[in-house]
Design an enzyme around this catalytic site. Structure first.
Site, PDB file in Angstrom:
ATOM      1  N   GLU A  91      -1.726  48.353   0.050  1.00 49.58           N
ATOM      2  CA  GLU A  91      -3.215  48.403  -1.902  1.00 49.58           C
ATOM      3  C   GLU A  91      -2.847  49.467  -2.413  1.00 49.58           C
ATOM      4  OE1 GLU A  91      -7.154  47.862   0.125  1.00 49.58           O
ATOM      5  OE2 GLU A  91      -6.701  50.220   0.856  1.00 49.58           O
ATOM      6  N   CYS A 345      -9.912  53.299   2.138  1.00 50.69           N
ATOM      7  CA  CYS A 345      -8.832  53.465   2.471  1.00 50.69           C
ATOM      8  C   CYS A 345      -8.552  51.814   3.362  1.00 50.69           C
ATOM      9  CB  CYS A 345      -7.705  54.503   2.927  1.00 50.69           C
ATOM     10  SG  CYS A 345      -6.042  54.078   2.842  1.00 50.69           S
TER      11      CYS A 345
END
Length: 372
Positions: A91, A345
């Site tokens: 990501e 995250c």
């Protein structure tokens, strides 16, 4: 056959040298890729025939693809789920800031909105920090330098990126060679980011920190300290056992002496773990002889079982006041962004689940605006 990314700088330079192609064509190729998402190599004009042969047989403009792009409800944050050639995913997160909210010599900065890209360096992570969603994934592999740069390519098609922070998935200094090569590409044409606009965040990989200043001068270093004493660090960051706090602080002092730059200290606030007044005083004493900016990070609960809770606002503010008032250490509190798209995250890869929006203020200041 697995194709290489055209942004794998060392690979394409080596192949061009063997083929007798002038290396000055490489930035021109990168510029064309940056502008055009889909094309054939022969659409790039004026390349030598040997260059077309190398590109068509061994390289793709991008080996990764954006599988999803999710905007937060306030449109401040965009999270990209990027699928790699091997089927794994990472990501990257675009965060939009208002420069005018930062301070310079006590005065508002000039400027306006611009974007920072939070970038990944690995699939998963070996460090096993037990407050981090990525840490629950384990380690699946390093990204190539090209796969790292491709995150910037994808993001640049959505927003003008001024800053890059290596604070996404993975420990950047555990993928040292690829990260260094990727940053050298980012600071060269056509990207031309300033090294002072790039930040590497590390849990404290001592051997890599020792050579970072020589390999990448003028870069920003952020250290995920998260505790003022070794036993708490080991409790929440198992990898800290390999890097004792005393040795880490000596290495940081040497780095600062060499670089003459502030170091960013990242400190996640975990209720009744590292957020008491005694911890603030311990941290202040640890850092009082450094030039640092401490960034207090309220814990963002992850979408898997966690033993931690978020410190309340009063505790965070009191922690900040102690560091500022008693130790004259510049201390900020990180504004939470994109919680409605799982802002911690690793969460997008783990769950792809949207959370409820907290309705945060769409204008926030960036870590890069508190350097001075």
């Amino acid at each position: 056959m697995a194709y290489k990314s055209v942004f794998d700088a060392s690979a394409i330079k080596a192949d061009f040298e063997v083929a007798g192609v002038n290396l000055n064509f490489i930035p021109l190729i990168w510029k064309h890729v940056l502008k055009s998402a889909i094309f054939d190599w022969d659409e790039i004009p004026s390349l030598p025939s040997a260059a077309y042969a190398v590109l068509s047989s061994r390289y793709k403009p991008c080996t990764s693809v954006v599988r999803s792009s999710i905007d937060s409800s306030d449109l401040v944050t965009t999270k990209l789920l990027i699928e790699l050639q091997n089927g794994e995913s990472v990501e990257a997160v675009i965060m939009r800031y208002d420069t005018r909210l930062g301070k310079y010599n006590g005065k508002p900065r000039p400027g306006g909105p611009r974007s920072t890209l939070c970038i990944s360096s690995q699939v998963g992570c070996k460090m096993g920090c037990n407050f981090c969603a990525t840490g629950t994934m384990g380690f699946k592999g390093n990204l190539s330098s090209g796969e790292i740069v491709e995150q910037l390519v994808h993001a640049s098609r959505l927003s003008a990126i001024r800053n890059v922070v290596f604070m996404g998935m993975g420990e950047p200094l555990n993928n040292y060679s690829a990260v260094v090569e990727a940053i050298r590409v980012m600071t060269a044409p056509p990207f031309q980011l300033s090294p002072r606009k790039i930040t590497i965040s590390t849990v404290g990989i001592i051997p890599a920190i020792s050579k970072l200043q020589k390999d990448l001068p003028n870069l920003n270093l952020a250290v995920s300290l998260h505790a003022p004493v070794q036993d708490i660090r080991c409790q929440i960051m198992p990898a800290a056992r390999a890097f004792p706090l005393e040795r880490l602080m000596r290495t940081l002092k040497e780095y600062q002496t060499s670089s003459q730059q502030k170091i960013f200290i990242e400190y996640i606030m975990l209720n009744q773990v590292n957020d008491e007044e005694q911890h603030a005083h311990q941290l202040g004493k640890l850092l009082e002889n450094f030039q640092v900016v401490v960034n207090l990070i309220p814990f963002n609960p992850i979408n898997s079982p966690s033993i931690y809770k978020t410190s309340d606002d009063q505790k965070v503010t009191r922690f900040q006041m102690i560091l500022r008032g008693s130790y004259n250490i510049r201390t900020t509190i990180r504004k939470q962004m994109g919680q409605d798209i799982s802002g911690a995250c690793g969460q997008l890869v783990l769950t792809k689940k949207l959370l409820l929006s907290r309705g945060d203020d769409p204008h926030v200041t960036d870590i890069e605006d508190i350097r001075s």
